[in-house]
Design a protein around this motif. Structure first.
Motif, PDB file in Angstrom:
ATOM      1  N   LEU A 284       0.852  -1.101   0.092  1.00 41.45           N
ATOM      2  CA  LEU A 284       0.030  -0.104  -0.008  1.00 41.45           C
ATOM      3  C   LEU A 284       0.779   1.077   0.018  1.00 41.45           C
ATOM      4  CD1 LEU A 284      -2.923  -0.944   2.433  1.00 41.45           C
ATOM      5  CD2 LEU A 284      -2.907  -1.041   0.047  1.00 41.45           C
ATOM      6  N   GLY A 285       2.052   1.228   0.358  1.00 38.75           N
ATOM      7  CA  GLY A 285       2.968   2.378   0.568  1.00 38.75           C
ATOM      8  C   GLY A 285       3.491   2.877  -0.645  1.00 38.75           C
ATOM      9  N   SER A 286       3.522   1.958  -1.794  1.00 40.69           N
ATOM     10  CA  SER A 286       3.735   2.229  -3.235  1.00 40.69           C
ATOM     11  C   SER A 286       2.627   2.644  -3.836  1.00 40.69           C
ATOM     12  CB  SER A 286       4.660   0.974  -3.706  1.00 40.69           C
ATOM     13  OG  SER A 286       3.767  -0.037  -3.885  1.00 40.69           O
ATOM     14  N   GLY A 291      -5.384   5.686  -5.673  1.00 45.40           N
ATOM     15  CA  GLY A 291      -5.670   4.451  -5.278  1.00 45.40           C
ATOM     16  C   GLY A 291      -5.861   4.456  -3.992  1.00 45.40           C
ATOM     17  N   LEU A 292      -5.081   5.122  -3.041  1.00 40.50           N
ATOM     18  CA  LEU A 292      -5.362   5.233  -1.684  1.00 40.50           C
ATOM     19  C   LEU A 292      -6.506   5.992  -1.289  1.00 40.50           C
ATOM     20  CD1 LEU A 292      -1.637   6.190  -0.544  1.00 40.50           C
ATOM     21  CD2 LEU A 292      -2.881   3.983  -0.261  1.00 40.50           C
ATOM     22  N   LEU A 293      -6.921   6.935  -2.127  1.00 43.88           N
ATOM     23  CA  LEU A 293      -8.224   7.748  -1.879  1.00 43.88           C
ATOM     24  C   LEU A 293      -9.469   6.764  -2.256  1.00 43.88           C
ATOM     25  CD1 LEU A 293      -9.867   9.979  -1.404  1.00 43.88           C
ATOM     26  CD2 LEU A 293      -9.752  10.711  -3.763  1.00 43.88           C
ATOM     27  N   VAL A 294      -9.300   5.867  -3.053  1.00 47.95           N
ATOM     28  CA  VAL A 294     -10.295   4.704  -3.229  1.00 47.95           C
ATOM     29  C   VAL A 294     -10.423   3.868  -2.143  1.00 47.95           C
ATOM     30  CG1 VAL A 294     -11.011   2.985  -4.636  1.00 47.95           C
ATOM     31  CG2 VAL A 294     -10.129   4.940  -5.880  1.00 47.95           C
ATOM     32  N   ILE A 295      -9.238   3.388  -1.412  1.00 45.91           N
ATOM     33  CA  ILE A 295      -9.560   2.488  -0.625  1.00 45.91           C
ATOM     34  C   ILE A 295      -9.894   3.197   0.691  1.00 45.91           C
ATOM     35  CG2 ILE A 295      -7.801   1.459   0.992  1.00 45.91           C
ATOM     36  CD1 ILE A 295      -6.198   0.245  -1.221  1.00 45.91           C
ATOM     37  N   MET A 296      -9.453   4.427   1.185  1.00 44.99           N
ATOM     38  CA  MET A 296     -10.045   5.214   2.193  1.00 44.99           C
ATOM     39  C   MET A 296     -11.511   5.299   2.033  1.00 44.99           C
ATOM     40  SD  MET A 296      -7.269   8.092   3.046  1.00 44.99           S
ATOM     41  CE  MET A 296      -6.633   8.833   1.447  1.00 44.99           C
ATOM     42  N   ILE A 297     -12.038   5.724   0.852  1.00 49.26           N
ATOM     43  CA  ILE A 297     -13.420   5.705   0.877  1.00 49.26           C
ATOM     44  C   ILE A 297     -14.335   4.316   0.969  1.00 49.26           C
ATOM     45  CG2 ILE A 297     -15.416   6.056  -0.785  1.00 49.26           C
ATOM     46  CD1 ILE A 297     -13.658   8.168  -2.172  1.00 49.26           C
ATOM     47  N   LEU A 298     -13.662   3.299   0.510  1.00 49.35           N
ATOM     48  CA  LEU A 298     -14.131   1.874   0.781  1.00 49.35           C
ATOM     49  C   LEU A 298     -14.042   1.834   2.397  1.00 49.35           C
ATOM     50  CD1 LEU A 298     -12.806   0.042  -2.198  1.00 49.35           C
ATOM     51  CD2 LEU A 298     -15.039   0.625  -1.812  1.00 49.35           C
ATOM     52  N   MET A 299     -13.167   2.039   2.967  1.00 44.62           N
ATOM     53  CA  MET A 299     -12.915   1.760   4.282  1.00 44.62           C
ATOM     54  C   MET A 299     -13.766   2.511   5.205  1.00 44.62           C
ATOM     55  SD  MET A 299      -8.733   1.561   5.247  1.00 44.62           S
ATOM     56  CE  MET A 299      -8.413   3.186   4.812  1.00 44.62           C
ATOM     57  N   PHE A 300     -13.987   3.665   4.791  1.00 44.95           N
ATOM     58  CA  PHE A 300     -15.037   4.825   5.853  1.00 44.95           C
ATOM     59  C   PHE A 300     -16.379   4.144   5.663  1.00 44.95           C
ATOM     60  CE2 PHE A 300     -17.491   8.402   6.435  1.00 44.95           C
ATOM     61  CZ  PHE A 300     -17.326   8.628   7.489  1.00 44.95           C
ATOM     62  N   ILE A 301     -16.870   3.560   4.325  1.00 48.71           N
ATOM     63  CA  ILE A 301     -18.177   2.787   4.410  1.00 48.71           C
ATOM     64  C   ILE A 301     -18.440   1.829   4.991  1.00 48.71           C
ATOM     65  CG2 ILE A 301     -19.798   1.757   2.671  1.00 48.71           C
ATOM     66  CD1 ILE A 301     -18.741   3.870   0.645  1.00 48.71           C
ATOM     67  N   ARG A 377      -1.011  10.120   4.609  1.00 42.89           N
ATOM     68  CA  ARG A 377      -0.720   8.601   5.354  1.00 42.89           C
ATOM     69  C   ARG A 377      -1.320   8.793   6.739  1.00 42.89           C
ATOM     70  NH1 ARG A 377       3.546   5.286   3.676  1.00 42.89           N
ATOM     71  NH2 ARG A 377       4.583   6.275   1.520  1.00 42.89           N
ATOM     72  N   LEU A 378      -1.398   9.932   7.288  1.00 39.16           N
ATOM     73  CA  LEU A 378      -2.050   9.943   8.506  1.00 39.16           C
ATOM     74  C   LEU A 378      -3.618   9.794   8.544  1.00 39.16           C
ATOM     75  CD1 LEU A 378       0.211  12.945  10.396  1.00 39.16           C
ATOM     76  CD2 LEU A 378       0.286  10.491  10.617  1.00 39.16           C
ATOM     77  N   LEU A 379      -4.063  10.455   7.654  1.00 40.80           N
ATOM     78  CA  LEU A 379      -5.624  10.387   7.106  1.00 40.80           C
ATOM     79  C   LEU A 379      -5.882   8.931   7.004  1.00 40.80           C
ATOM     80  CD1 LEU A 379      -8.359  11.729   6.721  1.00 40.80           C
ATOM     81  CD2 LEU A 379      -7.654  11.755   4.390  1.00 40.80           C
ATOM     82  N   PHE A 380      -5.271   8.101   6.221  1.00 35.98           N
ATOM     83  CA  PHE A 380      -5.282   6.810   5.932  1.00 35.98           C
ATOM     84  C   PHE A 380      -5.231   5.896   7.042  1.00 35.98           C
ATOM     85  CE2 PHE A 380      -4.441   2.512   4.529  1.00 35.98           C
ATOM     86  CZ  PHE A 380      -4.867   2.482   3.480  1.00 35.98           C
ATOM     87  N   GLU A 381      -4.270   6.198   7.964  1.00 30.67           N
ATOM     88  CA  GLU A 381      -4.331   5.540   9.448  1.00 30.67           C
ATOM     89  C   GLU A 381      -5.394   5.752  10.251  1.00 30.67           C
ATOM     90  OE1 GLU A 381      -1.164   2.743  10.935  1.00 30.67           O
ATOM     91  OE2 GLU A 381      -1.484   4.024   9.127  1.00 30.67           O
TER      92      GLU A 381
END
Length: 443
Positions: A284-286, A291-301, A377-381
């Motif tokens: 995920l770090g790469s 792509g990270l934004l897509v994952i953040m939206i999916l995580m939040f839902i 990265r902090l927002l993702f965490e």
């Protein structure tokens, strides 16, 4: 001595009887976390030469009970078989809920289930009625056992290729428990999650199925079984959960394929695991910011109500999207030829707003405590901790003690529920007086 013991028991029973179910559940989760942290600090819970401090043990126990998967020490490299077994038990109890496990043990012991116990389970599973609560818990435990045993058996061939038979058996059991409960822990060591198995079709599909089944909710699983898979006969709730889950799963995979050009198997896996599962088959770090934004939206839902997953839930997302649709189409709020109750929108909006507040406040605290790290990265965490997803770009172990405390509190809030926690200590009756109504300009 016997009289003193009886008096203490009666006092505790009276105290618990006067407490609301949500408060007992929240305190139960907190006590379980503290007990788990204490067990993980035992010398034989870690490998020789390894050391786990109180904060690391508390973080690991919180992540396990809240079925998150964020770690500050690698599970396989740090904890012994005993420590890993403790983590697996914490995941199982945290996924099914303290109340459900307690009722299950009482049923095994042949004890009668009180009305208070049934109320606790109803609150934990987020169901409307107390009717058939014992049968429901029995069915949930049976479904869990069948899914996890099947998952362990099907995962064994993949792990057996790289590990000794006994170790492969344990890895299969641990992985099945973590996957079905949407926890995201792995005992493989090396901090790579499932990246070494990103091309293993069998393990990817088994993990996908376990996570999806655990994430759609037990009521949906039982309803699908009752209707024998006939979509037309299913309840409105089941139709909403299944359709929203499918849209998010496929839509997320397509977007990840477009943003990071990963293989379709990896894109589907990441779209699935972002919905609070916490496993990763890519670094995920790469990944790109898109792509990270897509994952953040999916995580939040996140997952669905009454499941082992977190987030604001698929049904909340469905209600909010239907409200947007109703504004443009001038139709009543609903779907599948059903109309939603009047209070659905306000409840969904409240959950959404509370989630944004928790994520916003937590991210602000992390930014203050970790100025050297990127905001993204902090927002993702923080989103990962709130949604109990457990995904990370690799910065969890680098965080300072204060930042880890922020994530511990966030994981607990995400598992118990922000709205539930705010209402735990408020018992103010609804006022009978009504003020004069006056409109304001909105938007």
């Amino acid at each position: 001595m016997q009289q003193l013991r009886s008096a203490i028991h009666n006092a505790i029973a009276r105290f618990l009887k006067n407490q609301p179910p949500a408060r007992i559940i929240a305190v139960g989760f907190a006590l379980l976390i503290l007990l788990g942290a204490a067990l993980l600090m035992l010398p034989f819970a870690v490998h020789p030469g390894a050391h786990v401090g109180p904060l690391d043990a508390l973080f690991t126990a919180t992540s396990a009970v809240c079925v998150t998967g964020l770690v500050v020490v690698d599970t396989g490299d740090t904890f012994s078989l005993f420590g890993q077994a403790v983590i697996a038990i914490l995941i199982q109890i945290g996924g099914l809920g303290v109340a459900s496990i307690g009722m299950g043990l009482a049923l095994v012991a042949g004890r009668r289930i009180s009305l208070k116990g049934r109320s606790l389970v109803r609150e934990a599973l987020n169901v409307e009625s107390l009717e058939g609560m014992v049968r429901l818990v029995r069915a949930i435990l049976l479904v869990t056992l069948i899914c996890e045993v099947a998952g362990a058996v099907l995962s064994f061939p993949s792990f057996a290729r790289d590990h000794m038979p006994l170790q492969a058996v344990w890895l299969s059991i641990f992985h099945s428990i973590a996957a079905f409960n949407n926890a995201g822990f792995d005992a493989l060591g090396g901090g790579q999650s499932l990246i070494p198995y990103r091309n293993d079709l069998l393990l990817n599909l088994v993990t996908d199925v376990l996570v999806i089944v655990g994430g759609i909710g037990f009521m949906v699983i039982l309803d699908v079984g009752r209707c024998r898979g006939q979509f037309r006969r299913m309840t409105f709730h089941t139709k909403v959960v299944l359709s929203t889950t499918a849209v998010l799963l496929v839509g997320g995979a397509v977007l990840l394929q477009l943003t990071d050009h990963m293989g379709w198997l990896a894109a589907l896996f990441q779209s699935m695991t972002a919905r609070t599962a916490g496993f990763s088959s890519v670094d995920l770090g790469s990944m790109s910011n898109a792509g990270l934004l897509v994952i953040m939206i999916l995580m939040f839902i996140g997952a669905s109500p009454g499941s082992t997953g977190g987030g604001i839930k698929t049904t909340t997302f469905f209600v909010l999207m239907q409200q947007v649709r109703s504004i443009f189409s001038k139709r009543r709020l609903g779907g599948f030829h059903r109309r939603l109750p009047d209070g659905s929108l306000s409840k969904a909006a409240t959950i959404m707003l509370m989630g944004l507040m928790v994520v916003g406040c937590g991210t602000f605290a992390l930014c203050v405590l970790e100025p050297q790290l990127d905001f993204g990265r902090l927002l993702f965490e923080q989103i990962s901790a709130y949604s109990t997803a457990g995904l990370s770009t690799g910065i969890t172990a680098e965080l300072c003690p204060a930042s880890r405390v922020v994530l511990i509190l966030t994981m607990f809030i995400g598992r118990v529920g922000a709205v539930t926690l705010l209402s735990l200590w408020v018992e103010r009756p609804e006022p009978t007086a009504r003020y004069t109504e006056e409109a304001i300009t909105i938007g």
